[in-house]
Design an enzyme around this catalytic site. Structure first.
Site, PDB file in Angstrom:
ATOM      1  N   ARG A 142      -7.155  -4.038   2.027  1.00 54.93           N
ATOM      2  CA  ARG A 142      -7.723  -5.244   1.434  1.00 54.93           C
ATOM      3  C   ARG A 142      -6.618  -6.279   1.324  1.00 54.93           C
ATOM      4  NH1 ARG A 142      -8.169  -4.233  -5.095  1.00 54.93           N
ATOM      5  NH2 ARG A 142      -6.031  -3.543  -5.376  1.00 54.93           N
ATOM      6  N   ASN A 155      -9.971 -11.415  -5.775  1.00 54.65           N
ATOM      7  CA  ASN A 155      -9.435 -10.317  -6.589  1.00 54.65           C
ATOM      8  C   ASN A 155      -7.944 -10.174  -6.348  1.00 54.65           C
ATOM      9  OD1 ASN A 155      -9.909  -7.784  -8.257  1.00 54.65           O
ATOM     10  ND2 ASN A 155      -8.927  -6.927  -6.444  1.00 54.65           N
ATOM     11  N   GLU A 156      -7.156 -10.278  -7.408  1.00 54.94           N
ATOM     12  CA  GLU A 156      -5.723  -9.998  -7.351  1.00 54.94           C
ATOM     13  C   GLU A 156      -5.054 -10.643  -6.133  1.00 54.94           C
ATOM     14  OE1 GLU A 156      -5.450  -5.789  -9.801  1.00 54.94           O
ATOM     15  OE2 GLU A 156      -5.431  -5.717  -7.610  1.00 54.94           O
ATOM     16  N   CYS A 183       1.120 -14.621   4.892  1.00 59.90           N
ATOM     17  CA  CYS A 183       0.838 -14.523   6.325  1.00 59.90           C
ATOM     18  C   CYS A 183       1.830 -15.386   7.086  1.00 59.90           C
ATOM     19  CB  CYS A 183      -0.597 -14.965   6.606  1.00 59.90           C
ATOM     20  SG  CYS A 183      -1.051 -14.922   8.363  1.00 59.90           S
ATOM     21  N   CYS A 193       1.438 -16.075  10.572  1.00 59.72           N
ATOM     22  CA  CYS A 193       0.843 -16.407  11.873  1.00 59.72           C
ATOM     23  C   CYS A 193       1.168 -17.848  12.253  1.00 59.72           C
ATOM     24  CB  CYS A 193      -0.663 -16.190  11.833  1.00 59.72           C
ATOM     25  SG  CYS A 193      -1.575 -17.434  10.882  1.00 59.72           S
ATOM     26  N   CYS A 236      -0.207 -20.444   9.929  1.00 59.48           N
ATOM     27  CA  CYS A 236       0.572 -20.558   8.690  1.00 59.48           C
ATOM     28  C   CYS A 236       1.908 -21.247   8.949  1.00 59.48           C
ATOM     29  CB  CYS A 236       0.771 -19.180   8.075  1.00 59.48           C
ATOM     30  SG  CYS A 236      -0.735 -18.486   7.346  1.00 59.48           S
ATOM     31  N   GLU A 266      -9.059  -5.958 -16.130  1.00 56.48           N
ATOM     32  CA  GLU A 266      -9.026  -4.560 -15.694  1.00 56.48           C
ATOM     33  C   GLU A 266      -8.050  -3.781 -16.569  1.00 56.48           C
ATOM     34  OE1 GLU A 266      -8.197  -3.744 -11.612  1.00 56.48           O
ATOM     35  OE2 GLU A 266      -9.471  -5.362 -10.857  1.00 56.48           O
ATOM     36  N   TRP A 283      -2.219   5.533  -8.871  1.00 56.70           N
ATOM     37  CA  TRP A 283      -1.157   4.999  -8.021  1.00 56.70           C
ATOM     38  C   TRP A 283       0.199   4.911  -8.711  1.00 56.70           C
ATOM     39  CZ3 TRP A 283      -0.137   0.612 -10.742  1.00 56.70           C
ATOM     40  CH2 TRP A 283      -1.205   0.050 -11.454  1.00 56.70           C
ATOM     41  N   LYS A 316     -11.108   7.441  -5.597  1.00 54.13           N
ATOM     42  CA  LYS A 316     -12.055   8.452  -6.110  1.00 54.13           C
ATOM     43  C   LYS A 316     -11.507   9.217  -7.307  1.00 54.13           C
ATOM     44  CE  LYS A 316     -10.838  11.886  -2.500  1.00 54.13           C
ATOM     45  NZ  LYS A 316     -10.067  10.968  -1.618  1.00 54.13           N
ATOM     46  N   HIS A 360      -9.236   7.534  -9.455  1.00 57.89           N
ATOM     47  CA  HIS A 360      -8.813   6.525 -10.432  1.00 57.89           C
ATOM     48  C   HIS A 360      -9.738   6.603 -11.646  1.00 57.89           C
ATOM     49  CE1 HIS A 360      -7.999   2.666 -12.315  1.00 57.89           C
ATOM     50  NE2 HIS A 360      -7.009   2.449 -11.481  1.00 57.89           N
TER      51      HIS A 360
END
Length: 698
Positions: free
Chosen positions: A119, A157-158, A163, A165, A168, A322, A330, A371, A373
């Site tokens: 992500r 999200n977060e 980048c 490229c 950029c 959160e 993690w 799964k 967490h």
């Protein structure tokens, strides 16, 4: 202290309790979705973040949209009186988009295009991705903008990453042209171009640092980091165009982060800039409770520092977007919260300014990386296990705290945190590679005030200084002329300023000030630092202050006095018996300079003198031992007092004023015992004078 009216940042006058809900993972299990609604009621939850990673469920093929499942979720949550924080799904793209439009994929610093997966690996400059996010967000706003359950927008999200490229690179050059008024000489001057023949003769020659850690042009590195922040904000602003247009009265947030092991502010983006674009600031807090390298109280103190920074960025309540009710998956060691810690850690967030306790995640995933967490609902789907019951207990407590929503934490003390200065300091090839530790140093200066229950704002250079009695600027390496003028004005108008070693060495381009320390800093401090000694871990030196010896480590500044008064002296080495701590009266105010990195006991004694001298004191005084924290939020009428035991033993406290326990309804005064990890939440009318007269607790 400043006085605040209530600020209902979310327009909700109750504490939010709930979390990230991913029904898109369970669309083939209507029984699970039905169970969720019943469990939400049992958990005393009321608000859910939905759609954060749901793009492939919302648009499984390009131009083919599936909103029916989300309609049902909205309606089910409305049916139990709940609210929805609707997320835009740009944090993770569907595979069809990466396949058809490879320009949306991020390129890393080594110029390698990343594959689909994970992500937050999208290009913020990509025109295709910007267009696709706007189309999706417009559809969401059109469909749900007037739904009675919609409380807020959660944008992506977060945010993080960068980048490299070609798009950029072109955007970076355009950003530089604007910054330097299309004058390449100005850029070369700011970046000290002649060094290693890095003078540019054409804008097209400029590229982002690659790889970042090996580039020696510090001005380039600093401007690249600034660009990354600005380009991230630009992407965010592009996302919210249809949302602002169609739902102008629905507040917008996105979730900030912290670097986790030592719990310091997130380093990759300048949140002081980003915060200005949000209606409400929220962040994701995952402290490693019960770790084996620090006490629970020390960790709680560092959590308090981050809370006070993120609250101070907008000077209003924030949201805990959160957290985990149990453990994460993690950390190096993923240890579960011990009994009592979930309530205590949740109430600490509220005590420092949060109007919510939200979780990642509502229900544990069945597969992939999260799964195991922590979640409110475990794989057993039970409401009877310990974690679920802990969550329900937090919910029942929050239901009694509605009067606290919208209240703030006035402060007379400010500590200045600066992302750009930290970036430049970390880039500096000098001092100690492993011992700069700028955020950790600020936390060390924060400690005494946290231990003394004295509220602190952790502010940034864009914010106003004049309302504070005491401003502390440790290791402020990068200081512009404008910033120096602000510090000078603060002191001249009666403020007290504390500065330390490795401060005021470079300007906003990371170029050193010629002629030594800036003349205005010399004027307000009455001295100048002439040399900085960097120590090995095995080196020992000491500072004598008020006839007591304190250990010095890492850094020692050799000081040349002018009109300043020496307050402490070095004990060893070639600068033995020379000033290590100085004070200076400048017009209406006073300055202190701390030449060396000193132990916590020095900070306690040094700042205790300033606490007494400046009449700094807690909003409410409750007598207690070390490891207990008392934090206060205030409305115009009431003090809301959180008394928290961050130790492993029972702790006595003494309440000197009549108060009411908001959870039990008891009227309390006098001696009380807190159990291990216990928290008491009290209310006192502001009209009642406190018996506090200053000084240390016993």
């Amino acid at each position: 202290m400043k006085e605040y009216e209530k600020t209902y940042t979310t327009k909700a006058k109750f504490m939010l309790h709930g979390g990230d809900y991913n029904p898109d993972q369970w669309l083939d299990r209507p029984d699970i979705l039905a169970d969720d609604i019943e469990l939400m009621k049992l958990a005393h939850t009321n608000t859910f973040s939905i759609g954060i990673f749901a793009w492939s469920a919302l648009e499984p093929e390009e131009g083919i949209y599936r909103f029916e499942w989300l309609d049902e979720i909205f309606n089910n949550i409305q049916g139990i009186g709940g609210r929805v924080i609707l997320a835009t799904p740009s944090g993770a793209r569907p595979a069809w988009m990466s396949q058809k439009y490879p320009e949306v994929l991020r390129v890393n610093a080594s110029r390698v295009k990343q594959l689909h997966g994970g992500r937050h690996n999208h290009c913020f400059t990509s025109g295709v991705y910007r267009e696709k996010t706007q189309v999706m967000n417009r559809l969401l706003a059109e469909r749900y903008g007037e739904h009675p359950s919609l409380l807020m927008w959660h944008i992506s999200n977060e945010y993080g990453g960068e980048c490299h490229c070609e798009k950029c690179q072109a955007a970076f050059r355009d950003w530089l042209k604007e910054k330097y008024n299309h004058d390449l000489k100005s850029l070369n001057d700011a970046w000290w171009g002649p060094f290693w023949s890095h003078t540019y003769s054409d804008w097209s020659q400029i590229e982002s640092p690659s790889p970042l850690g090996e580039n020696m042009v510090h001005g380039l590195n600093l401007d690249w980091r600034r660009f990354v922040t600005d380009q991230t904000i630009s992407f965010f602003e592009n996302e919210i165009v249809p949302i602002r247009e169609l739902t102008p009265n629905i507040p917008i947030t996105t979730n900030f982060m912290a670097d986790t092991h030592e719990l310091i502010p997130f380093q990759a983006l300048d949140y002081s800039k980003f915060a200005k674009h949000l209606d409400v600031l929220s962040w994701d807090a995952y402290p490693a409770w019960h770790n084996d390298w620090e006490s629970t109280a020390d960790l709680a103190m560092r959590v308090g520092f981050i809370n006070d920074l993120y609250r101070s960025l907008k000077q209003q309540p924030f949201l805990l977007m959160e957290s985990t009710p149990s453990l994460v998956n993690w950390h190096k060691v993923n240890k579960a919260k011990r009994p009592g810690m979930h309530l205590l850690s949740s109430m600490q967030m509220v005590a420092h300014g949060s109007d919510s306790v939200m979780y990642f995640q509502w229900r544990k995933s069945r597969g992939s990386s999260e799964k195991f967490h922590g979640a409110v609902v475990d794989h057993d789907n039970s409401s009877e296990n310990r974690v679920f019951q802990d969550v329900a207990g937090v919910g029942q407590t929050l239901e009694k705290l509605s009067d606290i929503v919208g209240t703030n934490r006035p402060a007379d003390v400010a500590i200045l945190y600066d992302w750009e200065s930290n970036w430049a300091l970390n880039d500096a090839q000098g001092f100690g590679k492993e011992t700069k530790r700028y955020p950790q140093t600020l936390v060390a200066h924060y400690r005494t005030f946290w231990e003394q229950d004295i509220p602190v704002d952790v502010i940034t250079k864009e914010q106003e200084f004049s309302g504070y009695k005491l401003l502390i600027v440790p290791m402020l390496y990068l200081v512009s002329e404008e910033m120096i003028a602000g510090l000078k004005s603060f002191v001249a108008n009666g403020g007290t300023l504390v500065m330390t070693y490795i401060s005021g060495l470079v300007n906003e381009h990371d170029l050193t000030y010629l002629g030594g320390w800036h003349k205005d800093l010399q004027a307000i401090f009455g001295m100048r630092p002439v040399e900085t000694d960097t120590l090995y871990p095995s080196d020992k030196n000491y500072v004598i202050y008020r006839n007591q010896s304190y250990e010095l480590k890492d850094y020692a500044t050799v000081i040349e006095l002018n009109t300043a008064k020496p307050e402490g002296q070095y004990k060893e080495d070639f600068y033995a018996n020379t000033p290590a701590v100085t004070s200076h009266q400048y017009k209406g105010g006073k300055t202190y300079y701390l030449g060396g990195r000193l132990e916590d006991e020095f900070h306690r004694n040094f700042y205790q003198e300033l606490i007494s001298e400046l009449a700094l004191h807690p909003a409410v005084f409750i007598k207690h031992e070390k490891g207990v924290s008392v934090q206060v939020r205030q409305s115009p009428e009431h003090d809301y007092i959180f008394v928290m035991n961050f130790t492993e033993e029972k702790q006595p406290i003494v309440i000197e004023d009549q108060v009411k326990d908001l959870v039990t309804g008891e009227e309390l005064k006098g001696e009380l015992t807190l159990e291990k990890y216990e928290v008491r939440i009290l209310e006192k009318a502001r009209g009642r004078a406190s018996s506090f007269e200053g000084g240390m607790r016993s």
